[in-house]
Design an enzyme around this catalytic site. Structure first.
Site, PDB file in Angstrom:
ATOM      1  N   TYR A   1       0.847  -1.201   0.000  1.00 32.14           N
ATOM      2  CA  TYR A   1       0.000   0.000   0.000  1.00 32.14           C
ATOM      3  C   TYR A   1       0.876   1.242   0.000  1.00 32.14           C
ATOM      4  O   TYR A   1       0.727   2.129  -0.839  1.00 32.14           O
ATOM      5  CB  TYR A   1      -0.928  -0.020   1.222  1.00 32.14           C
ATOM      6  CG  TYR A   1      -1.479   1.327   1.600  1.00 32.14           C
ATOM      7  CD1 TYR A   1      -0.885   2.102   2.595  1.00 32.14           C
ATOM      8  CD2 TYR A   1      -2.584   1.853   0.936  1.00 32.14           C
ATOM      9  CE1 TYR A   1      -1.384   3.345   2.929  1.00 32.14           C
ATOM     10  CE2 TYR A   1      -3.099   3.100   1.274  1.00 32.14           C
ATOM     11  CZ  TYR A   1      -2.483   3.839   2.275  1.00 32.14           C
ATOM     12  OH  TYR A   1      -2.980   5.087   2.595  1.00 32.14           O
TER      13      TYR A   1
ATOM     14  N   LYS B   1       1.475   4.370  -2.634  1.00 34.61           N
ATOM     15  CA  LYS B   1       1.193   5.755  -2.247  1.00 34.61           C
ATOM     16  C   LYS B   1       2.384   6.652  -2.576  1.00 34.61           C
ATOM     17  O   LYS B   1       2.230   7.818  -2.939  1.00 34.61           O
ATOM     18  CB  LYS B   1       0.848   5.852  -0.756  1.00 34.61           C
ATOM     19  CG  LYS B   1      -0.478   5.214  -0.361  1.00 34.61           C
ATOM     20  CD  LYS B   1      -1.683   5.843  -1.046  1.00 34.61           C
ATOM     21  CE  LYS B   1      -2.046   7.175  -0.440  1.00 34.61           C
ATOM     22  NZ  LYS B   1      -3.335   7.695  -1.031  1.00 34.61           N
TER      23      LYS B   1
HETATM   24  N1  LIG Z   1      -7.382   6.107   6.937  1.00 32.80           N
HETATM   25  C1  LIG Z   1      -6.182   6.598   7.230  1.00 32.80           C
HETATM   26  O1  LIG Z   1      -5.717   6.530   8.384  1.00 32.80           O
HETATM   27  C2  LIG Z   1      -5.368   7.254   6.169  1.00 32.80           C
HETATM   28  C3  LIG Z   1      -5.827   7.297   4.846  1.00 32.80           C
HETATM   29  N2  LIG Z   1      -5.065   7.935   3.903  1.00 32.80           N
HETATM   30  C4  LIG Z   1      -5.556   8.046   2.520  1.00 32.80           C
HETATM   31  O2  LIG Z   1      -6.817   8.728   2.571  1.00 32.80           O
HETATM   32  C5  LIG Z   1      -7.620   8.356   1.461  1.00 32.80           C
HETATM   33  C6  LIG Z   1      -9.006   8.023   1.947  1.00 32.80           C
HETATM   34  O3  LIG Z   1      -8.865   6.987   2.887  1.00 32.80           O
HETATM   35  P1  LIG Z   1     -10.155   6.441   3.662  1.00 32.80           P
HETATM   36  O4  LIG Z   1     -11.263   7.436   3.524  1.00 32.80           O
HETATM   37  O5  LIG Z   1      -9.704   6.024   5.005  1.00 32.80           O
HETATM   38  O6  LIG Z   1     -10.491   5.131   2.786  1.00 32.80           O
HETATM   39  P2  LIG Z   1     -11.884   4.489   2.376  1.00 32.80           P
HETATM   40  O7  LIG Z   1     -11.591   3.097   1.964  1.00 32.80           O
HETATM   41  O8  LIG Z   1     -12.900   4.736   3.427  1.00 32.80           O
HETATM   42  O9  LIG Z   1     -12.322   5.364   1.070  1.00 32.80           O
HETATM   43  C7  LIG Z   1     -11.774   5.165  -0.190  1.00 32.80           C
HETATM   44  C8  LIG Z   1     -12.917   5.180  -1.187  1.00 32.80           C
HETATM   45  O10 LIG Z   1     -12.371   5.010  -2.516  1.00 32.80           O
HETATM   46  C9  LIG Z   1     -13.132   3.989  -3.162  1.00 32.80           C
HETATM   47  N3  LIG Z   1     -12.395   3.324  -4.240  1.00 32.80           N
HETATM   48  C10 LIG Z   1     -11.479   2.339  -4.127  1.00 32.80           C
HETATM   49  N4  LIG Z   1     -11.071   1.940  -5.349  1.00 32.80           N
HETATM   50  C11 LIG Z   1     -11.749   2.694  -6.268  1.00 32.80           C
HETATM   51  C12 LIG Z   1     -11.780   2.749  -7.684  1.00 32.80           C
HETATM   52  N5  LIG Z   1     -11.026   1.928  -8.432  1.00 32.80           N
HETATM   53  N6  LIG Z   1     -12.610   3.636  -8.282  1.00 32.80           N
HETATM   54  C13 LIG Z   1     -13.384   4.468  -7.544  1.00 32.80           C
HETATM   55  N7  LIG Z   1     -13.410   4.471  -6.189  1.00 32.80           N
HETATM   56  C14 LIG Z   1     -12.593   3.586  -5.560  1.00 32.80           C
HETATM   57  C15 LIG Z   1     -13.442   3.024  -2.035  1.00 32.80           C
HETATM   58  O11 LIG Z   1     -14.444   2.070  -2.392  1.00 32.80           O
HETATM   59  P3  LIG Z   1     -14.308   0.580  -1.748  1.00 32.80           P
HETATM   60  O12 LIG Z   1     -14.458   0.771  -0.263  1.00 32.80           O
HETATM   61  O13 LIG Z   1     -15.405  -0.184  -2.382  1.00 32.80           O
HETATM   62  O14 LIG Z   1     -12.934   0.086  -2.112  1.00 32.80           O
HETATM   63  C16 LIG Z   1     -13.874   4.004  -0.947  1.00 32.80           C
HETATM   64  O15 LIG Z   1     -15.223   4.394  -1.105  1.00 32.80           O
HETATM   65  C17 LIG Z   1      -6.879   7.203   0.790  1.00 32.80           C
HETATM   66  O16 LIG Z   1      -6.213   7.684  -0.367  1.00 32.80           O
HETATM   67  C18 LIG Z   1      -5.840   6.759   1.816  1.00 32.80           C
HETATM   68  O17 LIG Z   1      -4.686   6.243   1.179  1.00 32.80           O
HETATM   69  C19 LIG Z   1      -3.874   8.537   4.216  1.00 32.80           C
HETATM   70  C20 LIG Z   1      -3.395   8.508   5.497  1.00 32.80           C
HETATM   71  C21 LIG Z   1      -4.104   7.847   6.569  1.00 32.80           C
HETATM   72  C1  LIG Z   2      -1.404  -3.175  16.450  1.00 32.80           C
HETATM   73  C2  LIG Z   2      -2.746  -2.621  16.825  1.00 32.80           C
HETATM   74  C3  LIG Z   2      -3.029  -2.495  18.251  1.00 32.80           C
HETATM   75  C4  LIG Z   2      -3.635  -2.305  15.809  1.00 32.80           C
HETATM   76  C5  LIG Z   2      -4.961  -1.630  16.006  1.00 32.80           C
HETATM   77  C6  LIG Z   2      -4.954  -0.282  15.351  1.00 32.80           C
HETATM   78  C7  LIG Z   2      -4.545  -0.315  13.846  1.00 32.80           C
HETATM   79  C8  LIG Z   2      -5.616  -0.984  13.009  1.00 32.80           C
HETATM   80  C9  LIG Z   2      -4.276   1.141  13.393  1.00 32.80           C
HETATM   81  C10 LIG Z   2      -3.146   1.774  14.230  1.00 32.80           C
HETATM   82  C11 LIG Z   2      -2.360   2.710  13.299  1.00 32.80           C
HETATM   83  C12 LIG Z   2      -3.276   2.817  12.080  1.00 32.80           C
HETATM   84  C13 LIG Z   2      -2.719   3.341  10.801  1.00 32.80           C
HETATM   85  C14 LIG Z   2      -3.309   2.969   9.599  1.00 32.80           C
HETATM   86  C15 LIG Z   2      -4.400   1.933   9.529  1.00 32.80           C
HETATM   87  C16 LIG Z   2      -4.936   1.480  10.905  1.00 32.80           C
HETATM   88  C17 LIG Z   2      -3.830   1.380  11.939  1.00 32.80           C
HETATM   89  C18 LIG Z   2      -2.769   0.378  11.503  1.00 32.80           C
HETATM   90  C19 LIG Z   2      -2.752   3.437   8.271  1.00 32.80           C
HETATM   91  C20 LIG Z   2      -1.879   2.304   7.742  1.00 32.80           C
HETATM   92  C21 LIG Z   2      -3.891   3.747   7.257  1.00 32.80           C
HETATM   93  C22 LIG Z   2      -3.376   4.256   5.915  1.00 32.80           C
HETATM   94  C23 LIG Z   2      -2.208   5.141   5.963  1.00 32.80           C
HETATM   95  O1  LIG Z   2      -1.957   5.832   4.984  1.00 32.80           O
HETATM   96  C24 LIG Z   2      -1.275   5.135   7.121  1.00 32.80           C
HETATM   97  C25 LIG Z   2      -1.956   4.763   8.436  1.00 32.80           C
HETATM   98  C26 LIG Z   2      -0.920   4.645   9.555  1.00 32.80           C
HETATM   99  C27 LIG Z   2      -1.639   4.375  10.899  1.00 32.80           C
END
Ligand SMILES: NC(=O)C1=CN([C@@H]2O[C@H](COP(=O)(O)OP(=O)(O)OC[C@H]3O[C@@H](n4cnc5c(N)ncnc54)[C@H](OP(=O)(O)O)[C@@H]3O)[C@@H](O)[C@H]2O)C=CC1
Ligand SMILES: CC(C)=CCC[C@@H](C)[C@H]1CC[C@H]2C3=C(CC[C@]12C)[C@@]1(C)CCC(=O)C[C@@H]1CC3
Length: 343
Positions: free
Chosen positions: A140, A144
């Site tokens: 992943y 990114k």
């Molecule tokens: N969550 C986090 O802690 C972090 C997230 N990010 C970034 O933030 C962004 C949003 O993350 P988050 O909101 O948590 O993720 P989600 O999975 O909640 O949202 C992503 C959305 O994009 C859709 N999607 C996936 N593939 C496609 C495609 N081929 N065409 C159109 N839509 C698509 C997903 O649908 P489906 O669910 O069906 O796949 C989903 O609705 C991502 O780019 C992630 O990398 C960055 C740092 C931390």
């Molecule tokens: C080991 C443990 C106790 C896990 C429970 C929490 C985890 C599921 C989250 C803790 C840090 C989070 C994190 C992300 C996803 C969920 C966790 C691993 C990301 C990998 C999501 C996408 C990103 O771009 C980076 C995030 C870093 C922190």
């Protein structure tokens, strides 16, 4: 059928970040269009176009007549699908840039990740000029990195791009962090603290991530200092990973972890289990609960500076960590121990 022009197109707008972003954009009086592979909510003020970012004909139907694109789409970071990560995050992003230029879209804001500089080793106060991880922690993160490089390199005098790097996003409707932590606790796998429990990390409340994205889009334009740059967006309140996770799981009605396990022991067990999982994959689908990525994030320092966003966009967090944790726990009643989701 012709669709109304819009100020913003939110790609991945039905996801966790995407839906919150749409809601805030509407509150600020902007017109919003959503493109996503699935529809997860209704809103009569939003035009929804359901399609696949990787399919040219799907994206062409959505990309015309918008001023700015937010690219928030990604396969779930916790899935384990290298091919899908590359297809969506790399190939899909290349197609998006091609069609933005074809449609005359002027601004593109990418949701990247602070993890693009993280190699599973301590990062304390990381800034945006740190090199991209030469050994990303997983597929992943690898995609990114490629995605951000592609978007920032696409910045020109006529097409303005930037990247927002959130870290550890949490909040209402979070599908990754809180549900995974609750599931581990529910299965009795949250009894141990990995390492000494004193590793400082960033967790970022969703409203602050949305705020950073909107500031980036509003500051992005011809001659702007924002063009072609990446911006860390966090709560600016590093916290011990295990203090945060303990507040979450106890707030959800589960016991706090009590015992410590050596970080390196857990990490190498996770690597061993990952190798076993890969060996067995032709015969059975076995995904270890604790992957090397999760263990590394749970046992190392990883917090970042937002100084560049503060300077260039006047960013500052809107919601404190404590208030964010409280709001998040209140929003997940159904997942609480003994709640309706506790079946
Ligand atoms: N969550 C986090 O802690 C972090 C997230 N990010 C970034 O933030 C962004 C949003 O993350 P988050 O909101 O948590 O993720 P989600 O999975 O909640 O949202 C992503 C959305 O994009 C859709 N999607 C996936 N593939 C496609 C495609 N081929 N065409 C159109 N839509 C698509 C997903 O649908 P489906 O669910 O069906 O796949 C989903 O609705 C991502 O780019 C992630 O990398 C960055 C740092 C931390
Ligand atoms: C080991 C443990 C106790 C896990 C429970 C929490 C985890 C599921 C989250 C803790 C840090 C989070 C994190 C992300 C996803 C969920 C966790 C691993 C990301 C990998 C999501 C996408 C990103 O771009 C980076 C995030 C870093 C922190």
């Amino acid at each position: 059928m012709a669709i109304m022009d819009a100020d913003y197109l939110v790609i991945g707008g039905c996801g966790f970040l995407g839906q919150h972003l749409c809601e805030r954009l509407l509150e600020r009086g902007y017109s919003v269009r959503v493109f996503d592979i699935r529809k997860t909510f209704e809103n009569e003020k939003i035009t929804f176009i359901i399609g696949d970012l990787c399919k040219k004909e799907d994206l062409m139907a959505a990309i015309q007549g918008v001023s700015c694109v937010f690219h928030c789409a990604s396969p779930s970071p916790l899935s384990n699908n290298r091919e899908l990560f590359h297809k969506v995050n790399v190939e899909g992003t290349k197609l998006l840039i091609q069609l933005c230029k074809w449609a005359g879209v002027q601004r593109l804001v990418l949701t990247s990740s602070a993890s693009v500089v993280y190699e599973g080793k301590d990062i304390k106060g990381g800034h945006e000029d740190l090199p991209y991880a030469a050994q990303p922690i997983d597929a992943y993160t690898e995609t990114k990195i490629m995605q951000e490089q592609i978007v920032l390199a696409a910045n020109t005098k006529d097409f303005y791009t930037c990247a927002v790097r959130p870290h550890g996003i949490f909040g209402p409707r979070d599908p990754h962090l809180l549900p995974t932590a609750v599931d581990l606790a529910r299965r009795g796998k949250f009894k141990f603290i990995i390492g000494d429990g004193k590793n400082l990390v960033d967790f970022t409340y969703i409203d602050n991530v949305v705020h950073g994205h909107i500031l980036a889009s509003e500051n992005l334009g011809g001659g702007s200092v924002v063009c072609g740059k990446a911006y860390n967006i966090t709560n600016d309140e590093p916290i011990y990973f295990w203090t945060f996770m303990t507040q979450i799981v106890t707030g959800m009605g589960y016991d706090a972890p009590k015992y410590h396990l050596p970080y390196l022991l857990v990490y190498f067990i996770a690597v061993f289990l990952m190798l076993i999982s890969r060996l067995l994959s032709p015969f059975c689908h076995f995904i270890p609960s604790f992957t090397p990525m999760k263990v590394a994030l749970a046992g190392t320092h990883h917090f970042y500076l937002c100084d560049r966003a503060k300077k260039d966009m006047k960013y500052k967090p809107l919601v404190s960590l404590d208030d964010g944790i409280r709001k998040t726990i209140e929003s997940f009643e159904r997942l609480k121990n003994g709640g309706e989701g506790d079946s």
